[in-house]
Design a protein around this motif. Structure first.
Motif, mmCIF file in Angstrom:
data_model
loop_
_atom_site.group_PDB
_atom_site.id
_atom_site.type_symbol
_atom_site.label_atom_id
_atom_site.label_comp_id
_atom_site.label_asym_id
_atom_site.label_seq_id
_atom_site.Cartn_x
_atom_site.Cartn_y
_atom_site.Cartn_z
ATOM 1 N N GLY A 61 0.788 -1.228 0.000
ATOM 2 C CA GLY A 61 0.000 0.000 0.000
ATOM 3 C C GLY A 61 0.815 1.270 0.000
ATOM 4 N N GLY A 62 2.134 1.165 -0.185
ATOM 5 C CA GLY A 62 2.995 2.339 -0.188
ATOM 6 C C GLY A 62 2.823 3.194 -1.432
ATOM 7 N N SER A 63 3.137 4.460 -1.310
ATOM 8 C CA SER A 63 3.010 5.415 -2.408
ATOM 9 C C SER A 63 4.352 5.595 -3.116
ATOM 10 N N PRO A 64 4.390 5.433 -4.441
ATOM 11 C CA PRO A 64 5.645 5.675 -5.174
ATOM 12 C C PRO A 64 6.164 7.094 -4.961
ATOM 13 N N GLU A 65 5.246 8.066 -4.916
ATOM 14 C CA GLU A 65 5.649 9.460 -4.758
ATOM 15 C C GLU A 65 6.356 9.701 -3.427
ATOM 16 N N LEU A 66 5.845 9.065 -2.358
ATOM 17 C CA LEU A 66 6.471 9.225 -1.055
ATOM 18 C C LEU A 66 7.857 8.594 -1.009
ATOM 19 N N ALA A 67 8.009 7.426 -1.650
ATOM 20 C CA ALA A 67 9.313 6.775 -1.683
ATOM 21 C C ALA A 67 10.332 7.628 -2.436
ATOM 22 N N ILE A 68 9.887 8.188 -3.556
ATOM 23 C CA ILE A 68 10.788 9.015 -4.363
ATOM 24 C C ILE A 68 11.161 10.286 -3.607
ATOM 25 N N ALA A 69 10.169 10.899 -2.967
ATOM 26 C CA ALA A 69 10.437 12.106 -2.202
ATOM 27 C C ALA A 69 11.376 11.827 -1.031
#
Length: 315
Positions: free
Chosen positions: A304-312
């Motif tokens: 359920g993780g967000s790609p945008e949060l990981a990249i940020a």
């Protein structure tokens, strides 16, 4: 588009934008792995079970390390000392794991379709770590991730997959990923291991090694999958090596900047000479290292993780 896939079962069923999301998230995690503190709390409090019912070294260790880098608790299932040796079914084993409050199962099994089966009877995410000769999706994702690091956009790039295609789950996952990404894929090997019907997957089939390797920008070697063959598909390993083994002389047919890949384990002196496996063109150990970041991405996204949060978080 947001990632909304609970399971990763095959490359065949996922979209190009989902492949791109995994790659982008893996690139972010790779930056984190280059830091002095390599852990992030993304899956803290989660328990991941590695249910490996076939032998594995790289894949099992990479999933184990990926989960721990995400701060998850990891339980590695030992088939040799489990109740499966007493006749317990896969269904009962998986149901018991879920009842113990596991949050995700990573499964490797000799039966094609076993991850799909578990995804239909369990309420937790299921990740396919290799099912028979069917697919090995995280290997296809890490291989294409590695190719992109060296070549950039894979559209129109010539990729040769050489060896035992018929029994290779790695080949199938790479074929699906590469064709979605626009690469020109050529399969080469003896006709018994590279039947013509593979052309239905959008690839070229060849039994002429020299013409297949001409101007190739990537060549991926595959070992002979003896454990999946009911009978021998060629007279001897010596004959296979003499006709299709990659050596220094045959490597000269490649594009001068071509990279050499292998998902492992390597049978040195059979499908590839040691000089090439350990040479400057080889990215085999890069594949192994990238396997951690890619599997971190898969575990994170399917949780359920967000790609945008990981990249940020990697910036």
């Amino acid at each position: 588009m947001p990632w909304n896939r609970k399971h990763l079962l095959t490359i065949e069923e996922i979209r190009l934008d989902e492949i791109d999301q995994v790659h982008a998230t893996a690139a972010a995690f790779k930056k984190i792995l280059g830091r002095s503190v390599k852990k992030v709390p993304a899956l803290r409090g989660k328990t991941i079970v590695n249910l490996f019912l076939e032998p594995s070294t790289r894949t099992r260790m990479a999933f184990d390390m990926a989960a721990k880098r995400l701060s998850a608790d990891v339980i590695s299932f030992d088939a040799a000392t489990s109740s499966t040796t007493k006749g317990e079914t896969l269904r009962d084993t998986a149901k018991n794991i879920q009842a113990l409050n596991a949050d995700m199962i990573v499964i490797r099994h000799a039966a094609a379709g076993s991850p799909l089966y578990l995804s239909r009877i369990l309420d937790i995410p299921v990740i396919n770590a290799g099912d028979g000769a069917h697919e090995h999706p995280t290997q296809g994702l890490l291989d294409t991730f590695t190719m992109k690091e060296h070549l950039g956009d894979l559209k129109g790039r010539k990729v040769v997959i050489l060896g035992d295609i018929l029994f290779s789950r790695v080949a199938r996952s790479n074929i699906h990923a590469l064709t979605k990404m626009g690469a020109a894929v050529t399969l080469v090997g003896p006709s018994t291991l590279v039947p013509h019907w593979f052309t239905a997957l959008g690839v070229t089939v060849s039994h002429d090694l020299k013409s297949a390797l001409a101007d190739a920008e990537v060549v991926m070697l595959l070992r002979i999958q003896h454990e999946r063959q009911a009978s021998s598909h060629f007279p001897s390993l010596g004959e296979y090596t003499s006709m299709f083994g990659l050596n220094q002389a045959r490597a000269a047919w490649l594009n001068p900047k071509a990279i050499i890949m292998h998902p492992g384990p390597i049978n040195r002196g059979v499908e590839i000479d040691s000089e090439l496996a350990d040479g400057k063109r080889s990215v085999i150990l890069e594949q192994v290292a990238n396997g951690i970041a890619v599997r971190m991405a898969v575990l994170y996204l399917c949780s359920g993780g967000s790609p945008e949060l990981a990249i940020a978080g990697a910036e």
